[in-house]
Design a protein around this motif. Structure first.
Motif, PDB file in Angstrom:
ATOM      1  N   PRO A 119     -42.229  38.827  40.633  1.00  0.00           N
ATOM      2  CA  PRO A 119     -41.431  39.399  41.719  1.00  0.00           C
ATOM      3  C   PRO A 119     -40.033  39.826  41.266  1.00  0.00           C
ATOM      4  O   PRO A 119     -39.382  39.140  40.485  1.00  0.00           O
ATOM      5  CB  PRO A 119     -41.350  38.269  42.741  1.00  0.00           C
ATOM      6  N   LEU A 120     -39.636  40.952  41.797  1.00  0.00           N
ATOM      7  CA  LEU A 120     -38.357  41.564  41.477  1.00  0.00           C
ATOM      8  C   LEU A 120     -37.287  40.976  42.386  1.00  0.00           C
ATOM      9  O   LEU A 120     -37.457  40.936  43.603  1.00  0.00           O
ATOM     10  CB  LEU A 120     -38.516  43.057  41.754  1.00  0.00           C
ATOM     11  N   VAL A 121     -36.198  40.521  41.823  1.00  0.00           N
ATOM     12  CA  VAL A 121     -35.112  40.029  42.674  1.00  0.00           C
ATOM     13  C   VAL A 121     -33.915  40.965  42.656  1.00  0.00           C
ATOM     14  O   VAL A 121     -33.047  40.896  43.519  1.00  0.00           O
ATOM     15  CB  VAL A 121     -34.672  38.593  42.315  1.00  0.00           C
ATOM     16  N   ASP A 122     -33.883  41.856  41.685  1.00  0.00           N
ATOM     17  CA  ASP A 122     -32.726  42.745  41.547  1.00  0.00           C
ATOM     18  C   ASP A 122     -33.155  43.960  40.738  1.00  0.00           C
ATOM     19  O   ASP A 122     -33.859  43.832  39.734  1.00  0.00           O
ATOM     20  CB  ASP A 122     -31.614  41.975  40.804  1.00  0.00           C
ATOM     21  N   ALA A 123     -32.757  45.140  41.168  1.00  0.00           N
ATOM     22  CA  ALA A 123     -33.031  46.365  40.417  1.00  0.00           C
ATOM     23  C   ALA A 123     -31.790  47.232  40.465  1.00  0.00           C
ATOM     24  O   ALA A 123     -31.056  47.221  41.455  1.00  0.00           O
ATOM     25  CB  ALA A 123     -34.209  47.125  41.031  1.00  0.00           C
ATOM     26  N   ARG A 124     -31.546  47.954  39.383  1.00  0.00           N
ATOM     27  CA  ARG A 124     -30.339  48.782  39.324  1.00  0.00           C
ATOM     28  C   ARG A 124     -30.579  49.932  38.359  1.00  0.00           C
ATOM     29  O   ARG A 124     -31.399  49.816  37.444  1.00  0.00           O
ATOM     30  CB  ARG A 124     -29.133  47.945  38.898  1.00  0.00           C
ATOM     31  N   ALA A 125     -29.900  51.039  38.598  1.00  0.00           N
ATOM     32  CA  ALA A 125     -30.014  52.181  37.693  1.00  0.00           C
ATOM     33  C   ALA A 125     -28.728  52.974  37.686  1.00  0.00           C
ATOM     34  O   ALA A 125     -28.015  53.058  38.697  1.00  0.00           O
ATOM     35  CB  ALA A 125     -31.179  53.078  38.088  1.00  0.00           C
ATOM     36  N   ASN A 126     -28.460  53.531  36.532  1.00  0.00           N
ATOM     37  CA  ASN A 126     -27.298  54.367  36.264  1.00  0.00           C
ATOM     38  C   ASN A 126     -27.805  55.741  35.906  1.00  0.00           C
ATOM     39  O   ASN A 126     -28.554  55.883  34.946  1.00  0.00           O
ATOM     40  CB  ASN A 126     -26.628  53.779  35.016  1.00  0.00           C
ATOM     41  N   ARG A 148     -28.420  50.297  43.278  1.00  0.00           N
ATOM     42  CA  ARG A 148     -28.750  48.894  42.978  1.00  0.00           C
ATOM     43  C   ARG A 148     -29.256  48.225  44.250  1.00  0.00           C
ATOM     44  O   ARG A 148     -28.894  48.644  45.361  1.00  0.00           O
ATOM     45  CB  ARG A 148     -27.536  48.156  42.413  1.00  0.00           C
ATOM     46  N   ALA A 149     -30.094  47.222  44.087  1.00  0.00           N
ATOM     47  CA  ALA A 149     -30.586  46.467  45.242  1.00  0.00           C
ATOM     48  C   ALA A 149     -30.894  45.043  44.843  1.00  0.00           C
ATOM     49  O   ALA A 149     -31.298  44.772  43.713  1.00  0.00           O
ATOM     50  CB  ALA A 149     -31.824  47.124  45.837  1.00  0.00           C
ATOM     51  N   ASN A 150     -30.693  44.171  45.785  1.00  0.00           N
ATOM     52  CA  ASN A 150     -30.922  42.745  45.680  1.00  0.00           C
ATOM     53  C   ASN A 150     -31.991  42.391  46.691  1.00  0.00           C
ATOM     54  O   ASN A 150     -31.787  42.627  47.877  1.00  0.00           O
ATOM     55  CB  ASN A 150     -29.619  42.049  46.106  1.00  0.00           C
ATOM     56  N   PHE A 151     -33.099  41.860  46.239  1.00  0.00           N
ATOM     57  CA  PHE A 151     -34.215  41.586  47.141  1.00  0.00           C
ATOM     58  C   PHE A 151     -34.209  40.105  47.510  1.00  0.00           C
ATOM     59  O   PHE A 151     -34.546  39.254  46.691  1.00  0.00           O
ATOM     60  CB  PHE A 151     -35.520  41.992  46.472  1.00  0.00           C
ATOM     61  N   LEU A 152     -33.797  39.808  48.731  1.00  0.00           N
ATOM     62  CA  LEU A 152     -33.623  38.415  49.144  1.00  0.00           C
ATOM     63  C   LEU A 152     -34.849  37.859  49.840  1.00  0.00           C
ATOM     64  O   LEU A 152     -35.243  36.726  49.631  1.00  0.00           O
ATOM     65  CB  LEU A 152     -32.403  38.321  50.067  1.00  0.00           C
ATOM     66  N   LYS A 153     -35.465  38.670  50.700  1.00  0.00           N
ATOM     67  CA  LYS A 153     -36.664  38.256  51.422  1.00  0.00           C
ATOM     68  C   LYS A 153     -37.618  39.437  51.456  1.00  0.00           C
ATOM     69  O   LYS A 153     -37.183  40.561  51.649  1.00  0.00           O
ATOM     70  CB  LYS A 153     -36.329  37.882  52.876  1.00  0.00           C
ATOM     71  N   PRO A 154     -38.917  39.183  51.304  1.00  0.00           N
ATOM     72  CA  PRO A 154     -39.865  40.306  51.337  1.00  0.00           C
ATOM     73  C   PRO A 154     -40.022  40.863  52.751  1.00  0.00           C
ATOM     74  O   PRO A 154     -39.873  40.141  53.733  1.00  0.00           O
ATOM     75  CB  PRO A 154     -41.168  39.676  50.856  1.00  0.00           C
ATOM     76  N   ALA A 155     -40.299  42.162  52.839  1.00  0.00           N
ATOM     77  CA  ALA A 155     -40.602  42.795  54.123  1.00  0.00           C
ATOM     78  C   ALA A 155     -42.058  43.222  54.041  1.00  0.00           C
ATOM     79  O   ALA A 155     -42.549  43.576  52.973  1.00  0.00           O
ATOM     80  CB  ALA A 155     -39.703  44.005  54.340  1.00  0.00           C
TER      81      ALA A 155
END
Lengths: 140, 140, 140, 140
Positions: A61-68, C66-73
């Protein structure tokens, strides 16, 4: 320096691009997601499809994703994506992705994922588990 | 029988699949769209990216798309897609796509497209034009 | 505190979700992209479609996401997305997005974009321009 | 004439459109898929999410999808989609979708789906089942 790097080539499709004629940002996250699966497949010697059962995990599972976004990519461009694990922690790890076109870095991506199993007490939940030493060893 | 057929292989990605664990239907239409570009690229010897300027067209607008889902495809499956023009008419043509997995036909797709140019009187509009004989000849 | 916030609701679709039954990560970046357009539309009082011509810009190119995934939807969840500009600089700015489900924060997203015009000397290039003071003023 | 019709409005997003500035074809199939879920939700009075468990089905697998593209749709257009079941057969049915912009029909879509349950003898397979009379009755 990471010792295990996955390299793949792909051609930018018409449907990846937006009215500005360049790749729509969400598409890069699709490209990076499958690049991570391919990296693990190559390092661990199991197909991405078998990864979960082989290691008794529910996935990564992905908890954080980022791109430049440094340079735009457009229809017909041949992108080379190199991916590697930049850091392993107890139960989570970071992946870096470099997408280049004609040898020039176009997008720098990063992901943080966890090594996750189904919770024994509550099968609807997942919990992070220590990454096996032999998994880490495969990445050098 | 068509004499010009394009064959390509691709691996089904995690992100192509839905909660049922099988490829979400819209993804097949993405696969068929790029397969058509690749077919024209191979038959005409120009990159898909250069197709429009080479032939002074605005593209190959889609007027009709259809697919028959015979067997589900899932994450990790290697799909082979064969594509060919099944009929050329004056300014429109039909493309057929067969997506197979392990040699078994999984999805049958079809598209109808037009050979389109920018309207001289009204550049905001496009109009269909007769497909050049040498383009048709390239497909055998 | 930002004085201008855009709030919208959307329902998670079957096609947004992956074989794990939860929203596939790239879909959140699609949701955030359109949320930014809606935020500017609401703040500036022009449709997103007219934004470019009204302000003589080529758009709001993304330089970082960027994104931080805290809880699944998951399928059927009603997501509320609140979006605001967290910082304006000379020619770039940051947008924050909070996606909540049942009042709980599920995904935290961020974007950095530039106010971009077509380069006069080289129309194939775009360059960043100072954001007009009256644009910034609209966001409070 | 169908007595049960679902109507919904949605705005075309930047990310739905391709370099030609119009909606990329696969996106219409996404729109039609969720329109079908919403139609069943409205007709049967259960959320799409609960549909499977309420009726002990595995879903409404798609066996055929098709679309006719009459007029292009572009960023910012407000689309109205009307959907209805045009025919119920023993275990399969046809859905029609009309996507209009400013009252003009832009895309005509069609789907054929089955009422499917998990096979008792082989839980990895699904089989079609007769559609309950009270389900059909809800559609008028």
């Amino acid at each position: 320096m990471p010792s295990f790097i996955n390299r793949r080539q792909m051609t930018i499709e018409w449907g990846h691009c937006d009215p500005g004629g360049i790749v729509f940002n969400s598409r890069y996250f699709e490209m990076f997601d499958i690049s991570t699966w391919m990296l693990f497949e190559a390092a661990l010697g199991v197909t991405a499809h078998e990864l979960a059962e082989t290691f008794a995990i529910v996935g990564l599972p992905l908890v954080d994703a980022r791109a430049n976004f440094l340079k735009p990519a457009k229809f017909g461009d041949v992108a080379e994506i190199t991916s590697w694990v930049s850091e392993f922690r107890r139960s989570s790890f970071d992946i870096e992705h470099h997408l280049s076109i004609n040898g020039e870095l176009a997008v720098e991506g990063g992901e943080t994922r966890v090594w996750a199993v189904r919770d024994i007490a509550n099968p609807d939940k997942i919990s992070a588990l220590a990454i096996p030493a032999d998994v880490i060893a495969r990445f050098g």
